[in-house]
Design an enzyme around this catalytic site. Structure first.
Site, mmCIF file in Angstrom:
data_model
loop_
_atom_site.group_PDB
_atom_site.id
_atom_site.type_symbol
_atom_site.label_atom_id
_atom_site.label_comp_id
_atom_site.label_asym_id
_atom_site.label_seq_id
_atom_site.Cartn_x
_atom_site.Cartn_y
_atom_site.Cartn_z
ATOM 1 N N ASN A 41 -6.831 -4.822 0.932
ATOM 2 C CA ASN A 41 -5.576 -4.893 1.679
ATOM 3 C C ASN A 41 -5.880 -5.005 3.162
ATOM 4 O O ASN A 41 -6.955 -4.622 3.623
ATOM 5 C CB ASN A 41 -4.759 -3.608 1.418
ATOM 6 C CG ASN A 41 -3.428 -3.617 2.165
ATOM 7 O OD1 ASN A 41 -2.706 -4.602 2.147
ATOM 8 N ND2 ASN A 41 -3.134 -2.528 2.845
ATOM 9 N N HIS A 55 -4.286 -3.924 6.887
ATOM 10 C CA HIS A 55 -3.274 -3.076 7.531
ATOM 11 C C HIS A 55 -3.271 -3.437 9.015
ATOM 12 O O HIS A 55 -4.346 -3.510 9.632
ATOM 13 C CB HIS A 55 -3.621 -1.593 7.317
ATOM 14 C CG HIS A 55 -2.620 -0.671 7.923
ATOM 15 N ND1 HIS A 55 -1.373 -0.456 7.357
ATOM 16 C CD2 HIS A 55 -2.656 0.064 9.058
ATOM 17 C CE1 HIS A 55 -0.691 0.376 8.136
ATOM 18 N NE2 HIS A 55 -1.452 0.713 9.158
ATOM 19 N N GLU A 69 -5.517 -10.996 12.276
ATOM 20 C CA GLU A 69 -5.402 -11.095 10.809
ATOM 21 C C GLU A 69 -5.801 -12.493 10.346
ATOM 22 O O GLU A 69 -6.643 -12.672 9.461
ATOM 23 C CB GLU A 69 -3.962 -10.813 10.361
ATOM 24 C CG GLU A 69 -3.526 -9.399 10.602
ATOM 25 C CD GLU A 69 -2.045 -9.203 10.333
ATOM 26 O OE1 GLU A 69 -1.308 -10.177 10.101
ATOM 27 O OE2 GLU A 69 -1.638 -8.029 10.330
HETATM 28 C C1 GRF Z 1 0.844 -8.292 8.146
HETATM 29 O O1 GRF Z 1 1.201 -7.584 9.311
HETATM 30 C C2 GRF Z 1 -0.183 -7.489 7.408
HETATM 31 O O2 GRF Z 1 -1.074 -6.778 8.235
HETATM 32 C C3 GRF Z 1 0.676 -6.505 6.674
HETATM 33 O O3 GRF Z 1 1.838 -7.221 6.284
HETATM 34 C C4 GRF Z 1 1.992 -8.331 7.167
HETATM 35 C C5 GRF Z 1 1.951 -9.570 6.341
HETATM 36 O O4 GRF Z 1 2.362 -10.641 7.137
HETATM 37 N N1 GRF Z 1 -0.034 -6.013 5.521
HETATM 38 P P1 GRF Z 1 2.469 -12.099 6.405
HETATM 39 O O5 GRF Z 1 3.506 -11.969 5.317
HETATM 40 O O6 GRF Z 1 1.096 -12.404 5.848
HETATM 41 O O7 GRF Z 1 2.866 -13.050 7.502
#
Ligand code: GRF
Length: 189
Positions: A101, A103, A173
């Protein structure tokens, strides 16, 4: 290797991961699992030609359906990308060290139930933090408590709003998650 992506929201991370492996013949995004029929990830999946399976809470928790499905699909890695439900115990036990996952904060700070999406960035700004970032970790039955695989950070300026922090975190991310997924797959026996 076969990946199942779980997403409940926009799916920008899911899309980045799918794009990263698009030309990789050894790795396939076999399916996307969601719990939200209105999730943006469904449109992205359609464009990416990845099948989507929608689960309601009862089916997800009170049946073995999700575990049976992923076993029958010979899934090697489950990648959560904005999936808002806890993993069912049976799934964690059937896929030990095979669920990861991301975060949007530097765990162990700003983690746990309720700390997701925008709430995290508001809490980081309210706490006067000077940095935030991402944490990619293995998943167990409790929110955000599995072994940490990777972290990256970004500065938080005194003038930053939660939106500013969210934007910097999302860039991290998208920059890191696909490669970390590849690294975890490469380490699998
Ligand atoms: C991101 O902020 C991730 O860190 C969290 O949920 C969000 C997902 O964003 N787990 P997306 O749907 O991938 O744009």
């Amino acid at each position: 290797k076969r990946i199942a992506l779980f997403a409940s929201g926009s799916g920008s991370n899911a899309e980045k991961i799918a794009e990263y492996f698009a030309n990789n013949t050894d790795v396939e995004i076999s399916l996307i699992v969601s719990n939200n029929p209105k999730a943006g990830v469904i449109d992205r999946a359609r464009r990416l030609h990845i099948p989507v399976l929608l689960f309601d809470r009862t089916t997800f928790y009170d049946t073995n359906r999700i575990t049976e499905l992923l076993v029958s699909q010979h899934i090697d890695l489950i990648v959560l990308a904005g999936f808002m439900w806890l993993m069912p115990t049976g799934l964690v036990q059937t896929f030990p060290n095979k669920i990861i996952n991301i975060h949007p904060a530097l765990l162990p700070k700003f983690g746990g139930k309720g700390m997701y999406g925008h709430f995290v960035h508001e809490a980081v700004v309210a706490a006067g933090e000077t940095e935030s970032g991402i944490t990619i970790h293995y998943v167990n039955e409790r929110y955000d408590e599995g072994q940490i695989i990777f972290q990256a950070n970004c500065p938080v300026l005194p003038t930053d709003t939660p939106e500013d922090v969210a934007h910097k975190v999302q860039l991290l991310e998208h920059l890191h998650y696909p490669r970390v997924v590849a690294d975890v797959l490469a380490k699998q026996p």
